[in-house]
Design a protein around this motif. Structure first.
Motif, mmCIF file in Angstrom:
data_model
loop_
_atom_site.group_PDB
_atom_site.id
_atom_site.type_symbol
_atom_site.label_atom_id
_atom_site.label_comp_id
_atom_site.label_asym_id
_atom_site.label_seq_id
_atom_site.Cartn_x
_atom_site.Cartn_y
_atom_site.Cartn_z
ATOM 1 N N PHE A 47 0.858 -1.177 0.000
ATOM 2 C CA PHE A 47 0.000 0.000 0.000
ATOM 3 C C PHE A 47 0.895 1.227 0.000
ATOM 4 C CE2 PHE A 47 0.960 -0.754 4.431
ATOM 5 C CZ PHE A 47 1.179 0.514 4.947
ATOM 6 N N SER A 48 0.331 2.353 -0.327
ATOM 7 C CA SER A 48 1.049 3.623 -0.227
ATOM 8 C C SER A 48 0.050 4.692 0.182
ATOM 9 C CB SER A 48 1.734 3.997 -1.551
ATOM 10 O OG SER A 48 0.773 4.133 -2.583
ATOM 11 N N ILE A 49 0.568 5.822 0.637
ATOM 12 C CA ILE A 49 -0.294 6.924 1.076
ATOM 13 C C ILE A 49 0.001 8.139 0.204
ATOM 14 C CG2 ILE A 49 -0.984 8.403 2.996
ATOM 15 C CD1 ILE A 49 0.182 6.199 4.865
ATOM 16 N N SER A 54 -2.049 21.934 0.675
ATOM 17 C CA SER A 54 -2.111 23.293 0.162
ATOM 18 C C SER A 54 -2.127 24.260 1.329
ATOM 19 C CB SER A 54 -3.365 23.499 -0.695
ATOM 20 O OG SER A 54 -3.487 24.856 -1.071
ATOM 21 N N GLU A 55 -1.547 25.407 1.134
ATOM 22 C CA GLU A 55 -1.570 26.453 2.168
ATOM 23 C C GLU A 55 -2.832 27.307 2.066
ATOM 24 O OE1 GLU A 55 2.008 28.668 1.784
ATOM 25 O OE2 GLU A 55 3.313 27.001 2.391
ATOM 26 N N ARG A 56 -3.603 27.113 0.997
ATOM 27 C CA ARG A 56 -4.839 27.882 0.809
ATOM 28 C C ARG A 56 -5.964 27.235 1.605
ATOM 29 N NH1 ARG A 56 -6.110 30.461 -4.088
ATOM 30 N NH2 ARG A 56 -7.840 28.993 -4.299
ATOM 31 N N MET A 57 -6.552 27.969 2.538
ATOM 32 C CA MET A 57 -7.580 27.422 3.397
ATOM 33 C C MET A 57 -8.830 27.010 2.626
ATOM 34 S SD MET A 57 -7.497 29.534 6.956
ATOM 35 C CE MET A 57 -7.648 31.132 6.195
ATOM 36 N N GLU A 58 -9.083 27.671 1.483
ATOM 37 C CA GLU A 58 -10.300 27.362 0.753
ATOM 38 C C GLU A 58 -10.166 26.122 -0.122
ATOM 39 O OE1 GLU A 58 -8.183 30.640 -1.681
ATOM 40 O OE2 GLU A 58 -8.427 30.010 0.404
ATOM 41 N N ASP A 59 -8.964 25.579 -0.236
ATOM 42 C CA ASP A 59 -8.767 24.395 -1.050
ATOM 43 C C ASP A 59 -9.259 23.149 -0.316
ATOM 44 O OD1 ASP A 59 -7.691 25.845 -3.064
ATOM 45 O OD2 ASP A 59 -5.600 25.296 -2.680
ATOM 46 N N ARG A 60 -9.742 22.203 -1.085
ATOM 47 C CA ARG A 60 -10.162 20.940 -0.502
ATOM 48 C C ARG A 60 -8.940 20.114 -0.126
ATOM 49 N NH1 ARG A 60 -14.003 17.010 -3.912
ATOM 50 N NH2 ARG A 60 -12.130 16.904 -5.206
ATOM 51 N N LEU A 61 -8.942 19.561 1.067
ATOM 52 C CA LEU A 61 -7.838 18.733 1.533
ATOM 53 C C LEU A 61 -8.064 17.301 1.068
ATOM 54 C CD1 LEU A 61 -7.744 20.103 5.157
ATOM 55 C CD2 LEU A 61 -6.570 20.978 3.136
ATOM 56 N N PHE A 62 -7.000 16.615 0.747
ATOM 57 C CA PHE A 62 -7.128 15.288 0.156
ATOM 58 C C PHE A 62 -6.057 14.355 0.686
ATOM 59 C CE2 PHE A 62 -5.643 12.285 -3.020
ATOM 60 C CZ PHE A 62 -6.821 11.648 -3.384
ATOM 61 N N ALA A 63 -6.452 13.130 0.977
ATOM 62 C CA ALA A 63 -5.484 12.078 1.322
ATOM 63 C C ALA A 63 -6.101 10.740 0.936
ATOM 64 C CB ALA A 63 -5.158 12.103 2.804
ATOM 65 N N ARG A 64 -5.242 9.785 0.597
ATOM 66 C CA ARG A 64 -5.752 8.495 0.133
ATOM 67 C C ARG A 64 -4.718 7.408 0.391
ATOM 68 N NH1 ARG A 64 -5.994 9.429 -5.268
ATOM 69 N NH2 ARG A 64 -3.979 8.441 -5.645
ATOM 70 N N VAL A 65 -5.187 6.259 0.861
ATOM 71 C CA VAL A 65 -4.355 5.059 0.906
ATOM 72 C C VAL A 65 -4.626 4.284 -0.373
ATOM 73 C CG1 VAL A 65 -3.944 2.848 2.039
ATOM 74 C CG2 VAL A 65 -4.263 4.901 3.416
#
Length: 220
Positions: A47-49, A54-65
């Motif tokens: 697996f990998s992560i 982003s430093e922009r607060m209005e951007d959507r944060l994303f993470a995925r395994v």
């Protein structure tokens, strides 16, 4: 296995908290993929992560395994053969693999829920949660995957619900174990403060095995 958050333009604290929740969510998935499978003597899997920061607060944060499943496509010819002989060792092994994957799906949102309970000084109690309540902790896609597995495995709605609750309890117990929670916390910290957007399986395993020094984390 992914967790999306929409940032809040009205405050930095909200944005940072959503980021932390995301990190714990994905760390929970990764920890279960490695540690839970290892504890049950199931095959190790890659697996990998992947994260996008982003430093922009209005951007959507994303993470995925990425990857990390013992069972791939649920509709293969191999499974058809297994279905023809449900008492075979292959069928039993396949069921164990499916159940391990389900626990891994649950572990992500449950890790996020535990982090939120610690942050808010609340009790993390299985009696206050249900399997479907994980949607409140970024688990909408996770519960959908879980139900797809169970619908494939079990035709009886009553038996399916019983298995759902039993595997949810196993995942809760996994997250609650002090050693596992320490590993989840270490990996969440690593996800947050590592500058890489792709964390390899080997890097994640080193962290989960306690080879990443972290201490005095102020937000725990």
């Amino acid at each position: 296995m992914q967790r999306y958050h929409q940032g809040n333009k009205n405050g930095l604290v909200d944005h940072l908290e959503l980021t932390r929740q995301t990190a714990f969510h994905e760390a929970g998935h990764a920890a279960a993929i490695y540690l839970e499978n290892k504890q049950k003597n199931l095959p190790s899997i890659y697996f990998s992560i992947h994260t996008r920061k982003s430093e922009r607060m209005e951007d959507r944060l994303f993470a995925r395994v990425d990857d990390g499943r013992l069972v791939g496509d649920l509709a293969t010819s191999t499974l058809t053969e297994i279905a023809g002989d449900p008492d075979s060792s292959d069928a039993y092994g396949f069921q164990l693999a499916c159940e391990a994957d389900i626990i891994n799906f649950f572990a992500g949102p449950l890790a996020e829920a535990k982090y939120v309970s610690i942050r808010d000084n609340e009790i993390f109690n299985i009696n206050l949660l249900t399997p479907r309540a994980i949607i409140h902790y970024g688990g909408k896609s996770d519960i959908n995957e879980v139900m797809s597995y169970l619908e494939f495995l079990i035709s009886s709605p009553k038996q399916r619900e019983a298995k759902l609750n039993a595997l949810f309890a196993e995942a809760f117990h996994f997250v609650q174990q002090p050693g596992n929670w320490k590993s989840i916390t270490a990996l969440a910290h690593y996800i947050l403060y590592n500058s890489q957007e792709n964390i390899s399986c080997e890097q994640a395993i080193e962290v989960l095995d306690g080879q990443y020094p972290y201490a005095n984390i102020p937000w725990l």
